[in-house]
Design a protein around this motif. Structure first.
Motif, PDB file in Angstrom:
ATOM      1  N   THR A   1       0.831  -1.207   0.000  1.00  0.00           N
ATOM      2  CA  THR A   1       0.000   0.000   0.000  1.00  0.00           C
ATOM      3  C   THR A   1       0.861   1.251   0.000  1.00  0.00           C
ATOM      4  O   THR A   1       1.837   1.331   0.737  1.00  0.00           O
ATOM      5  N   ILE A   2       0.510   2.217  -0.857  1.00  0.00           N
ATOM      6  CA  ILE A   2       1.207   3.497  -0.899  1.00  0.00           C
ATOM      7  C   ILE A   2       0.183   4.624  -0.885  1.00  0.00           C
ATOM      8  O   ILE A   2      -1.002   4.393  -1.090  1.00  0.00           O
ATOM      9  N   TYR A   3       0.656   5.867  -0.659  1.00  0.00           N
ATOM     10  CA  TYR A   3      -0.230   7.011  -0.540  1.00  0.00           C
ATOM     11  C   TYR A   3       0.240   8.174  -1.403  1.00  0.00           C
ATOM     12  O   TYR A   3       1.442   8.395  -1.535  1.00  0.00           O
ATOM     13  N   PRO A   4      -0.694   8.941  -1.958  1.00  0.00           N
ATOM     14  CA  PRO A   4      -0.300  10.141  -2.681  1.00  0.00           C
ATOM     15  C   PRO A   4       0.555  11.042  -1.794  1.00  0.00           C
ATOM     16  O   PRO A   4       0.257  11.249  -0.625  1.00  0.00           O
ATOM     17  N   GLY A   5       1.636  11.569  -2.360  1.00  0.00           N
ATOM     18  CA  GLY A   5       2.539  12.424  -1.604  1.00  0.00           C
ATOM     19  C   GLY A   5       3.676  11.678  -0.956  1.00  0.00           C
ATOM     20  O   GLY A   5       4.655  12.284  -0.530  1.00  0.00           O
ATOM     21  N   GLN A   6       3.571  10.365  -0.880  1.00  0.00           N
ATOM     22  CA  GLN A   6       4.643   9.554  -0.292  1.00  0.00           C
ATOM     23  C   GLN A   6       5.857   9.555  -1.222  1.00  0.00           C
ATOM     24  O   GLN A   6       5.722   9.428  -2.431  1.00  0.00           O
ATOM     25  N   GLU A   7       7.039   9.728  -0.678  1.00  0.00           N
ATOM     26  CA  GLU A   7       8.264   9.742  -1.478  1.00  0.00           C
ATOM     27  C   GLU A   7       8.942   8.385  -1.399  1.00  0.00           C
ATOM     28  O   GLU A   7       9.284   7.911  -0.321  1.00  0.00           O
ATOM     29  N   LEU A   8       9.116   7.766  -2.552  1.00  0.00           N
ATOM     30  CA  LEU A   8       9.729   6.448  -2.631  1.00  0.00           C
ATOM     31  C   LEU A   8      11.170   6.573  -3.096  1.00  0.00           C
ATOM     32  O   LEU A   8      11.475   7.339  -4.017  1.00  0.00           O
ATOM     33  N   GLN A   9      12.064   5.825  -2.472  1.00  0.00           N
ATOM     34  CA  GLN A   9      13.442   5.733  -2.922  1.00  0.00           C
ATOM     35  C   GLN A   9      13.510   4.728  -4.063  1.00  0.00           C
ATOM     36  O   GLN A   9      12.945   3.649  -3.985  1.00  0.00           O
ATOM     37  N   LEU A  10      14.199   5.113  -5.149  1.00  0.00           N
ATOM     38  CA  LEU A  10      14.314   4.236  -6.302  1.00  0.00           C
ATOM     39  C   LEU A  10      15.630   3.469  -6.323  1.00  0.00           C
ATOM     40  O   LEU A  10      15.801   2.553  -7.126  1.00  0.00           O
ATOM     41  N   THR A  11      16.566   3.867  -5.484  1.00  0.00           N
ATOM     42  CA  THR A  11      17.830   3.147  -5.366  1.00  0.00           C
ATOM     43  C   THR A  11      18.158   2.985  -3.888  1.00  0.00           C
ATOM     44  O   THR A  11      17.668   3.739  -3.050  1.00  0.00           O
ATOM     45  N   GLY A  12      18.987   2.030  -3.585  1.00  0.00           N
ATOM     46  CA  GLY A  12      19.389   1.814  -2.197  1.00  0.00           C
ATOM     47  C   GLY A  12      19.309   0.345  -1.827  1.00  0.00           C
ATOM     48  O   GLY A  12      19.017  -0.508  -2.664  1.00  0.00           O
TER      49      GLY A  12
END
Length: 306
Positions: free
Chosen positions: A131-142
């Motif tokens: 589950t994710i939410y609008p405005g949530q910042e996801l890391q694409l690397t790491g």
């Protein structure tokens, strides 16, 4: 419900406040032909670019020295690659993050960035059902982060099952020490707790607490913050409000009426909604969650004792 781990991941905290313009600019559409009558200026293309009137996706990509396909993928754009004046684009190879938008899901974001859903979930410590939410910042690397969920315990054999009655929901076990620096949360409603945080009967999980209420009773902000979501797009949550308090997010679900809008700043105790039974609720209640980033924590560890 919220057994689905906040189908949170739509909408963290964290949610996008959509601004409205006094006048509606015509959409700026990408075209396959780019005028070359004038030599392009040498712009300073930083990690982000704000779309200007007359911009096209291919034109921006050419000026900034990136492939337009990479630019489209970085910003989760699809044909016909429509842009709008004021829209902010993230340059490929810049800050490797993605801000969740309304209607996104983890699978689509992962595919658009050349990843698998499992890879993206692991990097951000997001448990199934992702589950994710609008405005949530996801890391694409790491590197992968540990997913903080209750450990699964195999069911005991019938002869080993305890016979004593479990404690009622309103008498939770002694909470552990809350995280230092957390906001001073207050109760969003004065009703009795009818479901605690964590594992539930049938192998389900509750990422918050459920508080008994009557229809129309006020639901109040647990702390001062910004409204980052107010709507009903998250299946099962009904009319939902999300407030952001720095690195923390609180959620208020199953409301009958919402009294706030995205982008609004509220004080602790402000009435943000009216209690109800929308979504998957089987009774009138206030479903309340506290999250540190995207990780749910037991609200009873952070709320004052009654």
């Amino acid at each position: 419900m919220i057994t689905q781990t906040f189908r949170w991941t739509a909408l963290a905290v964290l949610c996008v406040a959509l601004g409205a313009c006094a006048s509606r600019p015509e959409p700026i559409r990408d075209s396959s032909s780019v005028s070359r009558s004038a030599a392009p200026q040498a712009p300073s293309c930083g990690p982000r670019h704000t779309v200007r009137r007359g911009d096209t996706l291919s034109g921006i990509a050419e000026r900034c020295g990136v492939r337009w396909l990479d630019l489209a993928a970085e910003n989760n754009l699809s044909a016909p690659y429509t842009l709008r004046e004021g829209q902010v684009l993230v340059m490929p190879g810049g800050a490797r993050t993605y801000t969740v938008r309304r209607g996104d899901n983890l699978y689509r974001i992962a595919v658009s960035h050349g990843m698998t859903q499992q890879e993206l979930a692991s990097i951000n410590g997001i448990p199934a059902p992702y589950t994710i939410y609008p405005g949530q910042e996801l890391q694409l690397t790491g590197t992968a982060r540990p997913v903080q969920t209750a450990a699964a315990t195999p069911a005991p054999a019938p002869s080993q099952r305890p016979t004593q009655t479990p404690p009622p929901a309103s008498q939770p076990a002694q909470p552990s020490q809350p995280v230092a620096g957390a906001p001073q949360f207050r109760w969003p409603h004065g009703g009795q707790v009818v479901a605690n945080f964590g594992s539930q009967p049938g192998g389900r999980r509750n990422d918050g607490i459920k508080i008994a209420a009557n229809v129309g009773e006020p639901v109040r902000a647990a702390a001062a913050g910004e409204v980052v979501y107010a709507g009903n797009e998250l299946q099962g949550y009904g009319e939902l409000v999300l407030l952001r308090h720095g690195d923390w997010v609180t959620a208020y679900a199953h409301n009958s009426v919402l009294r706030v809008s995205v982008g609004q700043q509220v004080e602790a105790g402000t009435v943000i909604a009216e209690a109800g039974s929308t979504g998957s609720a089987n009774r009138v209640q206030v479903h309340f969650e506290i999250r540190r980033g995207v990780t749910p924590v037991d609200p009873l560890q952070y709320l004052p004792r009654r």
